[in-house]
Design an enzyme around this catalytic site. Structure first.
Site, short mmCIF file in Angstrom:
data_model
loop_
_atom_site.label_atom_id
_atom_site.label_comp_id
_atom_site.label_asym_id
_atom_site.label_seq_id
_atom_site.Cartn_x
_atom_site.Cartn_y
_atom_site.Cartn_z
CD GLN A 142 7.55 5.64 -38.97
OE1 GLN A 142 8.33 6.44 -38.46
NE2 GLN A 142 6.89 5.89 -40.10
CG HIS A 198 11.82 5.57 -34.76
ND1 HIS A 198 11.86 5.84 -36.10
CD2 HIS A 198 10.65 6.08 -34.31
CE1 HIS A 198 10.77 6.50 -36.45
NE2 HIS A 198 10.01 6.65 -35.38
CD GLU A 226 8.09 9.16 -33.59
OE1 GLU A 226 9.07 9.49 -34.28
OE2 GLU A 226 7.04 8.73 -34.08
NE ARG A 247 9.52 4.50 -44.59
CZ ARG A 247 10.69 5.14 -44.60
NH1 ARG A 247 11.81 4.45 -44.75
NH2 ARG A 247 10.74 6.45 -44.45
#
Length: 383
Positions: free
Chosen positions: A92, A94, A129, A270
């Site tokens: 994935q 973001h 993240e 994804r």
């Protein structure tokens, strides 16, 4: 200071034992993938005052502090997790903040239902993240150089991969990676399934550098994401090491237990290794086709003993304290909100005794002192 009662999410890829072992409880036999600590509406932590979401909503300035509210609005800007991967997560990426706002507004304007399986943007926020390993932790992060990816694919000896190998030798590098990923994700499904099956057999036979991809392939037989994964760097983190994942960086977690912190968003595009929707055109708009080293982070020690994982993100700041029984107490008071998570030993945070897997929320400006013998992770914001 509020002790947190946190929800464990039972996603299918979760380890059935890692989080229970950390908590010192018996496994249920079901996967336990993520324990969420924060005020995310999907599973807010619970306190004696109500859910943390309700507590913050009732008086955001008191709980978050003036600086945080002025900078990020009346919500906790981060979500802290324990993440226990027993099987590979989806491959994935973001979006950045601008892409997230544009994508969310477009889907809202087109009336795409919030719970539609083909919806890409659940909110208008970005999702940088950081994952910090508590055990040895395997993942994929960022693109290999095309030359290295070509060598890996060529080494499998699978004829149907030869066109991708040739494309990877083209210039410039970013265009080569874009062309190959596009070709993999748009290939005829039946032909790709045969290619993946042949690649899986070769990975099993060759071992070594191919071992992680063999494991991925057995979890996701026939998935084009298996070939896409071979374009990425394989990373094995040792306990205490971390990876920062910024916008557009393709990644997947494969195995291990870690502390994860992220901006409070659900936006995921994804690339594969999933039965869920893959929007190839939107994915290709978001992915950054920049090869390079994944950049393993190690904490930088401050004079007071705080070990900081430095990132370019303001929505969160993660650090840890490794406390010794004979050492002094540490004053952790800040003008910003904090979550303190114990991952080893026995420590005291204010009036709360913390053991591995337990955590507290510290409102902005509230006195916070920790002592004992163990490891405490501190999550806060840069404001």
């Amino acid at each position: 200071m509020d002790r947190l009662d946190n929800t464990v999410r039972p996603y299918a890829w979760g380890s059935p034992t890692a989080i229970p072992q950390l908590l010192g409880v018996e496994p249920t036999g079901e996967p336990q993938a993520e324990m969420w600590m924060g005020a995310h509406p999907g599973a807010p932590s619970r306190t004696d005052r109500g859910t943390l979401l309700d507590v913050i909503d009732a008086d955001p300035r008191r709980e978050l502090g003036e600086r945080t509210v002025a900078r990020f609005g009346p919500r906790l800007p981060f979500l802290l997790k324990l993440l226990a991967a027993g099987a590979p997560l989806s491959l994935q990426v973001h979006p950045d903040l601008t892409q997230a706002k544009e994508g969310y507004e477009d889907e809202e304007r087109r009336g795409v239902p919030a719970d539609a399986p083909h919806r890409n943007y659940k909110d208008a926020n970005h999702k940088p993240e950081l994952i910090c390993a508590l055990t040895e932790f395997d993942g994929l992060c960022g693109f290999r150089t095309p030359a290295h990816a070509a060598d890996l694919l060529d080494g499998l000896g699978v004829d149907s991969l030869k066109p991708y190998v040739d494309l990877l030798h083209a210039q410039p590098e970013e265009a080569a990676l874009r062309e190959v990923l596009t070709a993999v994700l748009t290939a005829d499904p039946d032909e790709m399934a045969h290619t993946v099956a042949a690649a899986t057999t070769a990975c099993d036979r060759l071992g070594g550098a191919y071992t992680p991809y063999a494991g991925i392939a057995h979890h996701y037989p026939g998935d084009p994401g298996v070939i896409a994964a071979m374009l990425l760097n394989h990373v094995r983190l040792q306990p205490g090491e971390a990876l920062y994942l910024g916008a557009g960086i393709p990644h997947a977690y494969l195995n291990g237990l870690g502390v994860e912190i992220m901006a409070n968003s659900d936006n995921v595009l994804r690339c594969g290794l999933t039965p869920k929707h893959v929007d190839v055109p939107e994915l290709l708009r978001i992915v950054r086709f920049e090869p390079g080293d994944p950049g393993v982070l190690r904490p930088e020690a401050a004079p007071d003993g705080e070990e900081v994982y430095d990132t370019p993100t303001d929505e969160f700041r993660l650090s840890r304290y490794v406390l010794a029984a004979a050492g002094p107490a540490h004053d952790l008071t800040l003008p910003t909100p904090q979550i303190l998570l114990c991952t080893a030993g026995a420590v005291r945070a204010g009036e709360h005794a913390l053991t591995p897997g337990t955590s507290v929320f510290v409102p902005a400006g509230h006195q916070a002192e920790v002592s004992g013998a163990g490891t405490v992770f501190r999550a806060t914001v840069v404001a």
